[in-house]
Scaffold this motif. Structure first.
Motif, PDB file in Angstrom:
ATOM      1  N   ASP A 124      -0.882   1.018  10.704  1.00 23.93           N
ATOM      2  CA  ASP A 124       0.484   0.606  10.388  1.00 23.93           C
ATOM      3  C   ASP A 124       0.644   0.303   8.900  1.00 23.93           C
ATOM      4  O   ASP A 124       1.705   0.538   8.322  1.00 23.93           O
ATOM      5  CB  ASP A 124       0.850  -0.651  11.189  1.00 23.93           C
ATOM      6  CG  ASP A 124       0.762  -0.403  12.684  1.00 23.93           C
ATOM      7  OD1 ASP A 124       1.576   0.385  13.198  1.00 23.93           O
ATOM      8  OD2 ASP A 124      -0.132  -0.980  13.342  1.00 23.93           O
ATOM      9  N   ILE A 147       4.117   4.518   7.993  1.00 25.33           N
ATOM     10  CA  ILE A 147       3.004   3.707   7.490  1.00 25.33           C
ATOM     11  C   ILE A 147       3.440   3.072   6.172  1.00 25.33           C
ATOM     12  O   ILE A 147       4.039   3.735   5.321  1.00 25.33           O
ATOM     13  CB  ILE A 147       1.738   4.565   7.275  1.00 25.33           C
ATOM     14  CG1 ILE A 147       1.305   5.210   8.592  1.00 25.33           C
ATOM     15  CG2 ILE A 147       0.601   3.715   6.689  1.00 25.33           C
ATOM     16  CD1 ILE A 147       0.186   6.231   8.456  1.00 25.33           C
ATOM     17  N   GLU A 194      -3.084   8.447   8.220  1.00 22.05           N
ATOM     18  CA  GLU A 194      -2.509   9.135   9.376  1.00 22.05           C
ATOM     19  C   GLU A 194      -3.581   9.507  10.387  1.00 22.05           C
ATOM     20  O   GLU A 194      -3.357   9.419  11.595  1.00 22.05           O
ATOM     21  CB  GLU A 194      -1.721  10.364   8.920  1.00 22.05           C
ATOM     22  CG  GLU A 194      -0.446   9.974   8.187  1.00 22.05           C
ATOM     23  CD  GLU A 194       0.363  11.148   7.663  1.00 22.05           C
ATOM     24  OE1 GLU A 194      -0.161  12.290   7.633  1.00 22.05           O
ATOM     25  OE2 GLU A 194       1.521  10.923   7.263  1.00 22.05           O
ATOM     26  N   TYR A 195      -4.750   9.889   9.921  1.00 22.00           N
ATOM     27  CA  TYR A 195      -5.857  10.224  10.819  1.00 22.00           C
ATOM     28  C   TYR A 195      -6.305   9.003  11.621  1.00 22.00           C
ATOM     29  O   TYR A 195      -6.514   9.074  12.827  1.00 22.00           O
ATOM     30  CB  TYR A 195      -7.025  10.804  10.014  1.00 22.00           C
ATOM     31  CG  TYR A 195      -8.229  11.114  10.861  1.00 22.00           C
ATOM     32  CD1 TYR A 195      -8.253  12.231  11.691  1.00 22.00           C
ATOM     33  CD2 TYR A 195      -9.344  10.287  10.852  1.00 22.00           C
ATOM     34  CE1 TYR A 195      -9.349  12.520  12.478  1.00 22.00           C
ATOM     35  CE2 TYR A 195     -10.451  10.562  11.639  1.00 22.00           C
ATOM     36  CZ  TYR A 195     -10.445  11.679  12.457  1.00 22.00           C
ATOM     37  OH  TYR A 195     -11.526  11.951  13.250  1.00 22.00           O
ATOM     38  N   TYR A 238       5.905   5.644   4.286  1.00 20.04           N
ATOM     39  CA  TYR A 238       5.864   7.090   4.453  1.00 20.04           C
ATOM     40  C   TYR A 238       5.366   7.409   5.852  1.00 20.04           C
ATOM     41  O   TYR A 238       4.292   6.946   6.252  1.00 20.04           O
ATOM     42  CB  TYR A 238       4.950   7.716   3.389  1.00 20.04           C
ATOM     43  CG  TYR A 238       4.897   9.217   3.432  1.00 20.04           C
ATOM     44  CD1 TYR A 238       5.951   9.985   2.947  1.00 20.04           C
ATOM     45  CD2 TYR A 238       3.802   9.862   3.985  1.00 20.04           C
ATOM     46  CE1 TYR A 238       5.910  11.366   2.999  1.00 20.04           C
ATOM     47  CE2 TYR A 238       3.748  11.251   4.034  1.00 20.04           C
ATOM     48  CZ  TYR A 238       4.803  11.997   3.547  1.00 20.04           C
ATOM     49  OH  TYR A 238       4.754  13.359   3.608  1.00 20.04           O
ATOM     50  N   ASN A 239       6.134   8.184   6.594  1.00 21.28           N
ATOM     51  CA  ASN A 239       5.784   8.572   7.967  1.00 21.28           C
ATOM     52  C   ASN A 239       5.403   7.376   8.831  1.00 21.28           C
ATOM     53  O   ASN A 239       4.439   7.431   9.603  1.00 21.28           O
ATOM     54  CB  ASN A 239       4.654   9.606   7.978  1.00 21.28           C
ATOM     55  CG  ASN A 239       5.133  10.993   7.580  1.00 21.28           C
ATOM     56  OD1 ASN A 239       6.336  11.266   7.558  1.00 21.28           O
ATOM     57  ND2 ASN A 239       4.198  11.861   7.243  1.00 21.28           N
ATOM     58  N   ILE A 272      -3.038   9.043   2.244  1.00 20.31           N
ATOM     59  CA  ILE A 272      -2.078   9.295   3.330  1.00 20.31           C
ATOM     60  C   ILE A 272      -2.750  10.038   4.481  1.00 20.31           C
ATOM     61  O   ILE A 272      -2.568   9.682   5.649  1.00 20.31           O
ATOM     62  CB  ILE A 272      -0.846  10.062   2.796  1.00 20.31           C
ATOM     63  CG1 ILE A 272       0.004   9.118   1.928  1.00 20.31           C
ATOM     64  CG2 ILE A 272      -0.027  10.665   3.926  1.00 20.31           C
ATOM     65  CD1 ILE A 272       1.093   9.808   1.127  1.00 20.31           C
ATOM     66  N   LYS A 273      -3.545  11.047   4.164  1.00 24.02           N
ATOM     67  CA  LYS A 273      -4.254  11.794   5.216  1.00 24.02           C
ATOM     68  C   LYS A 273      -5.188  10.883   6.003  1.00 24.02           C
ATOM     69  O   LYS A 273      -5.257  10.957   7.226  1.00 24.02           O
ATOM     70  CB  LYS A 273      -5.032  12.969   4.620  1.00 24.02           C
ATOM     71  CG  LYS A 273      -4.154  14.117   4.203  1.00 24.02           C
ATOM     72  CD  LYS A 273      -4.954  15.256   3.602  1.00 24.02           C
ATOM     73  CE  LYS A 273      -4.021  16.329   3.090  1.00 24.02           C
ATOM     74  NZ  LYS A 273      -4.723  17.406   2.407  1.00 24.02           N
ATOM     75  N   GLN A 302      -4.504   6.365  12.125  1.00 25.60           N
ATOM     76  CA  GLN A 302      -3.299   5.858  12.798  1.00 25.60           C
ATOM     77  C   GLN A 302      -3.141   4.353  12.610  1.00 25.60           C
ATOM     78  O   GLN A 302      -3.232   3.571  13.554  1.00 25.60           O
ATOM     79  CB  GLN A 302      -3.310   6.225  14.290  1.00 25.60           C
ATOM     80  CG  GLN A 302      -3.298   7.709  14.530  1.00 25.60           C
ATOM     81  CD  GLN A 302      -3.284   8.081  15.998  1.00 25.60           C
ATOM     82  OE1 GLN A 302      -3.686   7.315  16.853  1.00 25.60           O
ATOM     83  NE2 GLN A 302      -2.815   9.274  16.282  1.00 25.60           N
TER      84      GLN A 302
END
Length: 147
Positions: free
Chosen positions: A100, A118, A95-96, A115-116, A91-92, A98
């Motif tokens: 989809d 993604i 998100e880093y 989640y968030n 997940i980190k 960015q």
């Protein structure tokens, strides 16, 4: 746009080839590693793949970004992100970068998680007793079993 999503073939070229032929209308074939195939077998399938912990002799990247339908897909095997112990590291990373969508394997268990913003997709394993894989089509994910 139709995308075949596979992982963890572990040398079962016959199964992977049959599934690929079954979905001959696909636009892309993405694989999350542990193919454990020869380079020639892998290349015959015309797929985009990453290196799993079992792919010692395949010349593949550990992660890859693919743009499909104006969406950014991150392709990893998952062993480096230790996905057997949870998705925190994955997940980190997602998100880093960015992205989809994240396609990963390693656990041999299919999973779909949003989640968030993604979407995380583990298609399961081609090498399971009953092979498992996923299809991305027009923004929807479906899981399939068998050859």
């Amino acid at each position: 746009m139709k995308v075949l999503i596979t992982s963890d073939t572990h040398g079962r070229y016959d199964r992977l080839r049959a599934i690929s032929l079954k979905h001959a209308d696909k636009d892309y074939h993405l694989d999350a590693g542990d193919l454990v195939l020869t380079q020639a077998e892998m290349e015959s399938l015309h797929l985009k793949a990453v290196k799993g912990n079992g792919d010692l002799y395949l010349d593949l990247p550990l992660q890859q970004i693919v743009i499909i339908d104006h969406k950014k897909f991150l392709l990893v095997h998952g062993h480096i992100q230790e996905v057997k112990y949870g998705l925190d590291k994955l997940i980190k990373l997602a998100e880093y970068i960015q992205v989809d969508y994240v396609i990963y394997g390693h656990t041999h268990e299919r999973k779909l998680l949003e989640y968030n913003g993604i979407t995380y997709i583990n298609p399961g394993a081609i090498s399971n007793i009953i092979p498992s894989y996923a299809i991305y089509e027009n923004g929807k994910i479906t899981f399939h079993q068998g050859v």
